[in-house]
Design an enzyme around this catalytic site. Sequence first.
Site, PDB file in Angstrom:
ATOM      1  N   ARG A 101       0.829  -1.212   0.000  1.00  0.00           N
ATOM      2  CA  ARG A 101       0.000   0.000   0.000  1.00  0.00           C
ATOM      3  C   ARG A 101       0.857   1.253   0.000  1.00  0.00           C
ATOM      4  O   ARG A 101       0.364   2.343   0.290  1.00  0.00           O
ATOM      5  CB  ARG A 101      -0.926  -0.002   1.210  1.00  0.00           C
ATOM      6  CG  ARG A 101      -0.212  -0.225   2.532  1.00  0.00           C
ATOM      7  CD  ARG A 101      -1.173  -0.112   3.666  1.00  0.00           C
ATOM      8  NE  ARG A 101      -0.592  -0.608   4.900  1.00  0.00           N
ATOM      9  CZ  ARG A 101      -1.147  -0.459   6.086  1.00  0.00           C
ATOM     10  NH1 ARG A 101      -2.304   0.164   6.182  1.00  0.00           N
ATOM     11  NH2 ARG A 101      -0.578  -0.948   7.157  1.00  0.00           N
ATOM     12  N   LYS A 121       2.038   6.321   1.718  1.00  0.00           N
ATOM     13  CA  LYS A 121       1.554   5.086   2.346  1.00  0.00           C
ATOM     14  C   LYS A 121       0.030   5.170   2.458  1.00  0.00           C
ATOM     15  O   LYS A 121      -0.499   6.134   3.012  1.00  0.00           O
ATOM     16  CB  LYS A 121       2.174   4.918   3.732  1.00  0.00           C
ATOM     17  CG  LYS A 121       1.691   3.655   4.451  1.00  0.00           C
ATOM     18  CD  LYS A 121       2.522   3.374   5.677  1.00  0.00           C
ATOM     19  CE  LYS A 121       1.971   2.208   6.477  1.00  0.00           C
ATOM     20  NZ  LYS A 121       2.803   1.948   7.667  1.00  0.00           N
ATOM     21  N   ASP A 133      -6.389  -3.993   1.121  1.00  0.00           N
ATOM     22  CA  ASP A 133      -7.118  -3.047   0.262  1.00  0.00           C
ATOM     23  C   ASP A 133      -6.251  -1.885  -0.204  1.00  0.00           C
ATOM     24  O   ASP A 133      -6.730  -0.979  -0.882  1.00  0.00           O
ATOM     25  CB  ASP A 133      -8.363  -2.517   1.001  1.00  0.00           C
ATOM     26  CG  ASP A 133      -8.006  -1.830   2.314  1.00  0.00           C
ATOM     27  OD1 ASP A 133      -6.788  -1.645   2.596  1.00  0.00           O
ATOM     28  OD2 ASP A 133      -8.931  -1.484   3.066  1.00  0.00           O
ATOM     29  N   ASP A 264      11.013  -7.586   7.206  1.00  0.00           N
ATOM     30  CA  ASP A 264      10.547  -6.628   6.192  1.00  0.00           C
ATOM     31  C   ASP A 264      10.313  -5.252   6.809  1.00  0.00           C
ATOM     32  O   ASP A 264      10.050  -4.295   6.086  1.00  0.00           O
ATOM     33  CB  ASP A 264       9.274  -7.129   5.504  1.00  0.00           C
ATOM     34  CG  ASP A 264       8.183  -7.506   6.487  1.00  0.00           C
ATOM     35  OD1 ASP A 264       8.430  -8.390   7.327  1.00  0.00           O
ATOM     36  OD2 ASP A 264       7.093  -6.918   6.439  1.00  0.00           O
ATOM     37  N   ASN A 265      10.413  -5.156   8.132  1.00  0.00           N
ATOM     38  CA  ASN A 265      10.267  -3.860   8.801  1.00  0.00           C
ATOM     39  C   ASN A 265      11.588  -3.374   9.377  1.00  0.00           C
ATOM     40  O   ASN A 265      11.613  -2.548  10.274  1.00  0.00           O
ATOM     41  CB  ASN A 265       9.219  -3.955   9.922  1.00  0.00           C
ATOM     42  CG  ASN A 265       7.814  -4.179   9.383  1.00  0.00           C
ATOM     43  OD1 ASN A 265       7.537  -3.873   8.222  1.00  0.00           O
ATOM     44  ND2 ASN A 265       6.942  -4.714  10.206  1.00  0.00           N
TER      45      ASN A 265
END
Length: 497
Positions: A101, A121, A133, A264-265
Amino acid sequence: MTTEPAQAATSPKPVTCGNAFAALGPQFYTDLRPTPLPVPYWVGRSKPLARELGLDPEWLDSDRALQALSGNQLLPGSRPLASVYSGHQFGQWAGQLGDGRAILLGDIASPDGRSHELQLKGAGKTPYSRMGDGRAVLRSSIREFLCSEAMHGLGIPTTRALAVTGSNAAVRREELETAAVVTRVAPSFLRFGHFEHFSYAGDTDSLRLLADHTIDRFYPECRAQDRFGGNPYAALLEAVSERTARLLAQWQSVGFCHGVMNTDNMSMLGLTIDYGPFQFLDAFVPGHICNHSDNQGRYAFNRQPNIAYWNLFCLGQALLPLIGEQELALAALESYKTLFPAALQQRMGTKLGLADPQEEHRTLVDGIFKLLAADRVDYTIFWHRLTRETAGTGTEPVRDLFLDRPGFDAWAQAHRAALADVPPQEAVTLMQRNNPKFVLRNHLGEQAIRKAKEGDFAEVATLLELLQSPFDSHPAHETHAGFPPDWAAGIEISCSS
Ligand code: AMP
Ligand code: MG
């Protein structure tokens, strides 16, 4: 009567972008435009960041900026894209993830010549959205915006946030909420997971391209021949380990709990990145779990330093095809184990007023952690009161925070003895610069969010101002520096955002 030309207010200097990341090649991303955000409005703007970036101050007041930072219009020169990465989530290999996103608009140069990527973001679905979404809700966007700027105010490396825009467009989470977009800014949003992605796919050529890009742009010193016998990839692993060690020392010293330290963070630049269910400790509870979805407590406050090392190990594994020898990778990781405790000791020393912490000061640090934990003392208030008391300006005794008064008195005596070797003003100045009065406690964020949901963004602006200079006294805002209300303990922050 003078008539000023309206020109200046309506056409500020436009922001033009490049996109160096795009030059890496198509395997790293998908070109796509943000999804427009219906009828956007401003929720928050960081004018100090705008100034640092050299943006025309009037630009951030313009409709053009509002539309651009909501994803409704492209900035000149922008080449928007979403990048692909993978990662380990909660200790398990999760496979392909990616900017689900977030959309990279491109990069801009600030007056000092540095390059900054702009990322939206919550700007719509991407090929990496999986079941999501592509949107972000107002509450989590306000939290990310405020915390990014708060961490910067504390002197902690972080991605920045230029603005949040909101919309009445509905977003479904546990209940119906509204959409928002955060404009994030960083030299790079590269994560450990970007490297894991190409390594796990066995695509060593792309892995090398990415590592060379990272070294050339952010770690040119890794090409020096004297480090790891001229192995720049081992040097890169060591440099990232060092930055991560320093970052974790800062998190722990200020009582910051990230909440979702998946690979991934984790930033390749040692920045705090991806603000989700984070929390600044209220009471000092070492095993505090801030993420309501973290059932096992994997990311509990006191586990963060070990988790960072675990994550670096994953990065080392990912870089192994480039590094070549396992021994080299292990040697590069070794720096974390020595640097983290030293950096933490240094940070805690400054909080105590000791610029040059000696080995014997370790007992002071261990001692206060034990006392704070035993009585669940408010972490930020303790350090701030100690600072004021040391400066001779305290009005509320530090010892009143403790049930174990004799225990605290003995510790305070040892602290005074340690400070006896330091010029008093030096100790006080050091403490004032390292013990913030204001941190983004959950209940403060929550109060700003509740008002924002009613269309009142004044509290977002107030918090932003306090948190951008958290060491200043801001005498009109004592309540923002007070104890959390009882209801703060009931706030549940999960991964839902
Ligand atoms: P996080 O735990 O927030 O770091 O998210 C993990 C992954 O899920 C990242 O790749 C995100 O981009 C993706 N993600 C999270 N929320 C959404 C969403 N609402 N829509 C699309 N992707 C999402
Ligand atoms: Mg993430």
